[in-house]
Design an enzyme around this catalytic site. Structure first.
Site, PDB file in Angstrom:
ATOM      1  N   HIS A  75      -2.590  29.168  19.552  1.00  0.00           N
ATOM      2  CA  HIS A  75      -2.961  29.999  20.698  1.00  0.00           C
ATOM      3  C   HIS A  75      -1.957  29.892  21.840  1.00  0.00           C
ATOM      4  CE1 HIS A  75      -5.115  26.314  22.316  1.00  0.00           C
ATOM      5  NE2 HIS A  75      -4.599  26.786  23.428  1.00  0.00           N
ATOM      6  N   ASP A 122      -5.672  26.915  14.229  1.00  0.00           N
ATOM      7  CA  ASP A 122      -4.986  26.941  15.527  1.00  0.00           C
ATOM      8  C   ASP A 122      -3.806  25.972  15.491  1.00  0.00           C
ATOM      9  OD1 ASP A 122      -4.347  27.455  18.138  1.00  0.00           O
ATOM     10  OD2 ASP A 122      -6.012  26.307  19.002  1.00  0.00           O
ATOM     11  N   SER A 225      -3.395  22.058  25.945  1.00  0.00           N
ATOM     12  CA  SER A 225      -3.393  22.760  24.665  1.00  0.00           C
ATOM     13  C   SER A 225      -2.117  22.511  23.880  1.00  0.00           C
ATOM     14  CB  SER A 225      -3.531  24.270  24.892  1.00  0.00           C
ATOM     15  OG  SER A 225      -4.855  24.632  25.144  1.00  0.00           O
TER      16      SER A 225
END
Length: 276
Positions: A75, A122, A225
């Site tokens: 992402h 992901d 992230s």
């Protein structure tokens, strides 16, 4: 024209996230909650991903897993915008933007099954234009063997430069933060995420390719992230997960959710040599 419009929309959405828009029910992860500043000698595989706005701004983490390859979350770089010219990589840095030596990318490989962080897969790979010189200050993290399960209760560490609480950005001088988190069993984590929802318990939220860790005092958050979740097993640091998503940061009954590295080892090794 369409490509340019998509790029503009993507950049605007990224900019909105960087100024800390209101959180969604499930957030892609951005910081470290309940942690403290890492010492300069630790986490030599930590990576900062940069995107060019007025300057090369940090937006995601990553980990060096080979002298020429970085592991991160899909992402952060996908699914649609994959031009390597849009990004730079900064290897282990104690304070963001202090002494940057940004590295260019040769290519970006996003897992073909990725669509959203909540949907799984992901994970992405970034190939550096030039291999880095491995040293005591900068060297890859080891990937785990496929048989490694990281059982519930295992103490692991997550690192990054993201938020230090919900909607509370990391203040200058932007030190690398670390926090110790316990592994949470997948079925228990899935039950916790079903609390208050009407999807039915037979609808999985936490998939096999995911790993849960954290508690109400310690967690990753928005900015972290793509960064690594690492665990020491028999004296060797192994990367168990990639920071992916979660509901809020360090919220009651809502552990952080990570991409489970062992689940994607075969895919990773299609591109990354097993021995550097």
């Amino acid at each position: 024209m369409l490509k340019r419009r998509l790029l503009l929309l993507w950049a605007l959405s990224l900019l909105a996230s960087l100024v800390y828009s209101a959180p969604r029910p499930a957030n892609q992860r951005v910081g470290i909650v309940g942690g403290h500043e890492a010492s300069e000698s630790k986490w030599p595989w930590q990576v900062s991903l940069r995107f060019k706005l007025n300057y090369w701004i940090h937006f995601c983490g990553g980990s060096l897993i080979h002298p020429q390859w970085v592991l991160t979350a899909a992402h952060c770089v996908g699914p649609h915008i994959k031009s390597p010219q849009l990004f730079r990589v900064q290897l282990r840095e104690q304070y963001l933007y202090y002494g940057d030596q940004l590295l260019s990318l040769n290519r970006i490989v996003v897992h073909p099954h990725y669509y959203t962080a909540e949907g799984g897969a992901d994970v992405a790979l970034l190939e550096l234009e030039v291999p880095v010189n491995v040293s005591t200050h900068i060297h890859p993290i080891s990937l785990p063997p496929a048989s490694e399960t990281f059982p519930p209760g295992t103490s692991c560490w997550v690192t990054g430069w993201g938020d230090i609480d919900n909607d509370e950005p990391l203040p200058p001088p932007y030190p690398l933060k670390q926090v110790k988190v316990p592994i949470v069993e997948n079925s228990l984590c899935d039950r916790k995420y079903h609390t208050g929802l009407y999807t039915g318990d037979d609808f999985p939220i936490v998939h096999d390719g995911m790993l849960c860790a954290g508690n109400t005092r310690r967690d990753s958050c928005q900015g972290d992230s793509g960064g690594p979740l690492v665990c020491k097993v028999k004296g060797t640091w192994l990367q168990a997960g990639v920071v992916s998503w979660g509901e809020g940061c360090a919220q009651p009954n809502k552990p952080g959710i990570y991409t489970r590295v062992t689940y994607y080892l075969d895919w990773i090794h299609r591109y990354v040599p097993e021995h550097s």
